[in-house]
Design an enzyme around this catalytic site. Structure first.
Site, mmCIF file in Angstrom:
data_model
loop_
_atom_site.group_PDB
_atom_site.id
_atom_site.type_symbol
_atom_site.label_atom_id
_atom_site.label_comp_id
_atom_site.label_asym_id
_atom_site.label_seq_id
_atom_site.Cartn_x
_atom_site.Cartn_y
_atom_site.Cartn_z
ATOM 1 N N TYR A 174 0.857 -1.189 0.000
ATOM 2 C CA TYR A 174 0.000 0.000 0.000
ATOM 3 C C TYR A 174 0.886 1.229 0.000
ATOM 4 C CZ TYR A 174 0.875 1.138 4.927
ATOM 5 O OH TYR A 174 1.466 1.499 6.103
ATOM 6 N N CYS A 175 0.268 2.382 -0.328
ATOM 7 C CA CYS A 175 1.030 3.629 -0.257
ATOM 8 C C CYS A 175 0.125 4.782 0.160
ATOM 9 C CB CYS A 175 1.782 3.907 -1.531
ATOM 10 S SG CYS A 175 0.823 3.782 -3.040
ATOM 11 N N ARG A 176 -0.069 5.764 -0.722
ATOM 12 C CA ARG A 176 -0.735 6.994 -0.270
ATOM 13 C C ARG A 176 -2.226 7.006 -0.502
ATOM 14 N NH1 ARG A 176 4.004 9.962 -3.222
ATOM 15 N NH2 ARG A 176 5.553 10.015 -1.568
#
Lengths: 220, 220
Positions: A174-176
């Site tokens: 996952y990221c932003r």
DNA sequence: CAATCATTCAAGACAACTCTTGAATGTAAG
DNA sequence: CTTACATTCAAGAGTTGTCTTGAATGATTG
């Protein structure tokens, strides 16, 4: 002008503030945590003056707030409903084939990369030790807040640190946010290397907005 | 451009389509029911050519769809999530003092007009015969769909038809949406005449979006 | 097929947005 | 009080959005 159009013009002003790619980018960065103008300019790849002007446009629309702290001005999202608004924008945008879908197809050649793991499914499989969760954002954003149990491997370091990842488990990245490119690229790289990898359905802001726990600091 | 900014630009395009008061107005009218270009131009007070251009902007953004039917083109909202997006926009806009609040104060001189009756409270009191529900939209919109039990009294006729309203009951008025001016003005007029009146928290689109029953036709 | 009607297109005037550059403001540190 | 630094302001060039006007397109009707 009529009161009706005045009201609508006020709402339209908020919409216009969202009507620029750089400003949406700035909002996504602010959703990771409060930031100074210079920090935002750096993350977004803009000049400081330009960033300042975009932030003022967002502030005029009531989307962000700025507070002076020493010689810096720290900006933050004005409220959580801003995340809901951006999420609603994304939902409508995703339906519109000639925009989003084409970009995803062109750049990622991966329709299958679209199917994401839900928060509920992640928590279940994380508890069972079936998945390794990686946070592919830069270290500073990870330190500001991350999903408990996640390991921070910034995208740039992913290839070099493949050996750090447990061999058998599935990997979830996952990221932003739901359309943050980092997780897409991480999944693409991992699959290329023969690993089983998926994106999480949302990024950190969505996790927080869902009322789920956060961890902070440089652990792992 | 980077894939990230391409994606954001696609979403920004949707936002820009919402960034004009007339287009928000057109969306509100389309939320009452499908309409031809000429009908929309008439309701919105725009020229046909200008209305057509605004509708095409909305269509490019994926917010509305147009279908030719005979010599007319009938436009409709592309999906219900468009209503959610506009609702999210309204929620954020309402928080921003220097926009919405000022307009409401200036034109309606009535902060108390802001407190609205919820759908749940309405249904309860409507069943008990404690309230009279009036739909103050024009007759054609009422015929397209209205809240069951509502009486259609277009705003222009309200003053002349005050006698039609039961003497003792409280009056609840609704129109096209949470900020539709018709209901505000109806409430103001009724209070001036000594009646107990409130707005409904949403208009017809919100009622439908909540999955509640609709009635159609010219009844009452 | 000519006439009519609803809608769309095209061109032009005007206003608003976007980015850059360099100067101005306001705060902290020496 | 001077210097340094983060941010904001101001001006200008280029682009994009908005509305009007009049013509063009597409479909129905007689």
């Amino acid at each position: 002008m009529s009161p009706k159009l005045d009201l609508l013009a006020a709402f339209a002003g908020v919409a216009r503030a969202l009507g620029n790619a750089h400003r949406l980018d700035l909002l996504e960065h602010l959703a990771q945590g409060d930031r100074s103008v210079e920090a935002l300019a750096d993350k977004a790849g803009l000049t400081v003056a330009n960033t300042s002007q975009h932030l003022q446009a967002l502030r005029r629309a009531g989307l962000v707030l700025g507070t002076r702290r020493g010689k810096q001005v720290i900006y933050r999202l004005s409220a959580d409903d801003v995340l809901d608004l951006v999420a609603a924008l994304r939902t409508v945008g995703e339906r519109h084939a000639t925009g989003v879908r084409r970009v995803v197809d062109d750049y990622f050649h991966a329709r299958d990369a679209l199917d994401a793991v839900s928060f509920a499914a992640l928590r279940e499989r994380l508890d069972d030790g079936l998945v390794t969760l990686i946070d592919v954002r830069p270290a500073d954003e990870f330190a500001d807040g991350h999903v408990p149990g996640a390991v921070n491997i910034p995208l740039a370091e992913l290839e070099a640190r493949l050996g750090d990842l447990p061999g058998r488990t599935e990997i979830v990245a996952y990221c932003r946010g739901p359309w943050c490119v980092l997780a897409f690229e991480a999944v693409a790289l991992l699959r290329e290397k023969g690993r089983s990898a998926h994106r999480l359905e949302g990024g950190l802001p969505e996790w927080r907005r869902a009322g789920l726990d956060l961890a902070t600091g440089h652990a792992q």
